[in-house]
Write an enzyme that holds these catalytic residues in place. Sequence first.
Site, PDB file in Angstrom:
ATOM      1  N   ASP A  50       0.854  -1.193   0.000  1.00 48.12           N
ATOM      2  CA  ASP A  50       0.000   0.000   0.000  1.00 48.12           C
ATOM      3  C   ASP A  50       0.885   1.235   0.000  1.00 48.12           C
ATOM      4  O   ASP A  50       1.352   1.684   1.036  1.00 48.12           O
ATOM      5  CB  ASP A  50      -0.921   0.003   1.228  1.00 48.12           C
ATOM      6  CG  ASP A  50      -1.955   1.130   1.168  1.00 48.12           C
ATOM      7  OD1 ASP A  50      -1.735   2.103   0.420  1.00 48.12           O
ATOM      8  OD2 ASP A  50      -2.981   1.037   1.868  1.00 48.12           O
TER       9      ASP A  50
ATOM     10  N   HIS B  36       0.718   7.963   3.757  1.00 44.20           N
ATOM     11  CA  HIS B  36       1.391   7.253   4.846  1.00 44.20           C
ATOM     12  C   HIS B  36       2.914   7.427   4.840  1.00 44.20           C
ATOM     13  O   HIS B  36       3.609   6.838   5.663  1.00 44.20           O
ATOM     14  CB  HIS B  36       1.042   5.761   4.768  1.00 44.20           C
ATOM     15  CG  HIS B  36      -0.437   5.516   4.667  1.00 44.20           C
ATOM     16  ND1 HIS B  36      -1.304   5.805   5.683  1.00 44.20           N
ATOM     17  CD2 HIS B  36      -1.192   5.031   3.643  1.00 44.20           C
ATOM     18  CE1 HIS B  36      -2.545   5.493   5.309  1.00 44.20           C
ATOM     19  NE2 HIS B  36      -2.499   5.036   4.078  1.00 44.20           N
TER      20      HIS B  36
ATOM     21  N   ILE C  92       0.138   9.376   8.330  1.00 44.70           N
ATOM     22  CA  ILE C  92      -0.615   8.551   9.280  1.00 44.70           C
ATOM     23  C   ILE C  92      -0.415   7.062   8.984  1.00 44.70           C
ATOM     24  O   ILE C  92       0.041   6.680   7.899  1.00 44.70           O
ATOM     25  CB  ILE C  92      -2.117   8.894   9.242  1.00 44.70           C
ATOM     26  CG1 ILE C  92      -2.716   8.586   7.865  1.00 44.70           C
ATOM     27  CG2 ILE C  92      -2.340  10.353   9.631  1.00 44.70           C
ATOM     28  CD1 ILE C  92      -4.232   8.749   7.797  1.00 44.70           C
TER      29      ILE C  92
ATOM     30  N   GLY D 104      -4.936   2.219   8.069  1.00 40.20           N
ATOM     31  CA  GLY D 104      -5.983   1.640   8.894  1.00 40.20           C
ATOM     32  C   GLY D 104      -5.876   0.129   8.996  1.00 40.20           C
ATOM     33  O   GLY D 104      -6.086  -0.458  10.066  1.00 40.20           O
TER      34      GLY D 104
END
Length: 310
Positions: free
Chosen positions: A209, A214, A229, A232
């Site tokens: 990903d 990120h 961040i 998830g």
Amino acid sequence: MAGSGNSGIDPELVISHKFPESLHTYTERDAAIYALGVGACTKDAIDDKELKYVYHQDGQEFIQVLPTFSTLFTVGIPSQIEQLPGLPFDPRLLLHGQQYIEVYKPLPSHGCILNKTSIAGLHDKGKAAVLEVEIVSYEKESGERLCMNRLSIYLRGAGGFSKSSQPYSYSSNRSNQSAFPKIPKSQPFAVYEECTHASQALLYRLSGDYNPLHSDPKFAESAGFSRPILHGLCTLGFAVRTIIKCICGGDQNTIKSVSGRFLLHVYPGETLITEMWLEGLRVIYQVKVKERNRAVLFGFVDLDRLSSSL
């Protein structure tokens, strides 16, 4: 109000769309990198409940695979959604809201996976549309069904496409498997605290990903965050690994299904506190960020049996 929003959406065109089948090939190295990415052996490099995900004395082909590794089979879904006919939306406003996983048999340490993808739901929420995508994964060589992932994707600004006063809602999920229980008011059965690393998102992104949200500070800032961040699905991996350690006696093969609802972002380096309640063969869980005292994820995990150590 229904019918007053995005008239460009054609729900019948969306739900009738046929995705091409796809292949996903992975090796023992991929399984081990994923395990490290969701915190395996972070506290203790020789933890006998977790070392098996990254090392086996008889060879890497014998390592065990976390059930949430199957979420990697869905990494390409956002780009496929962007190509969906009948569903114009701004990709910058896409949010991953929920993830549901069913495990039919343990994942092999390496393999070639055949994925069959379909639209499982479409709902008009007024200001947003909710799209459900289901991916059933098979072992290509044997044809055996391994797992199923269902993603709920929130498309902000894409709602209001209903043609009648009743908001449009379609779902192929009649049994409502991913309905969420309430967090119990009682004291948790178990609580586990664990720090993520400052580089956690950079490690997890090696599993495929590569969203710059990120990793790229400027991109994250433009999206409204002070810094990149955590993914998830990385937080979900931390939670399920914790449940395996604390409730399942380290046996990942007791997991039947996993459901998670993403509530808030996590910054790499923050401390995750996972609270777990045991109700029969169901574990209800909630993950909080210690530094901000905010819930970031909650859901449930269904087991096929309880550990004899409980």
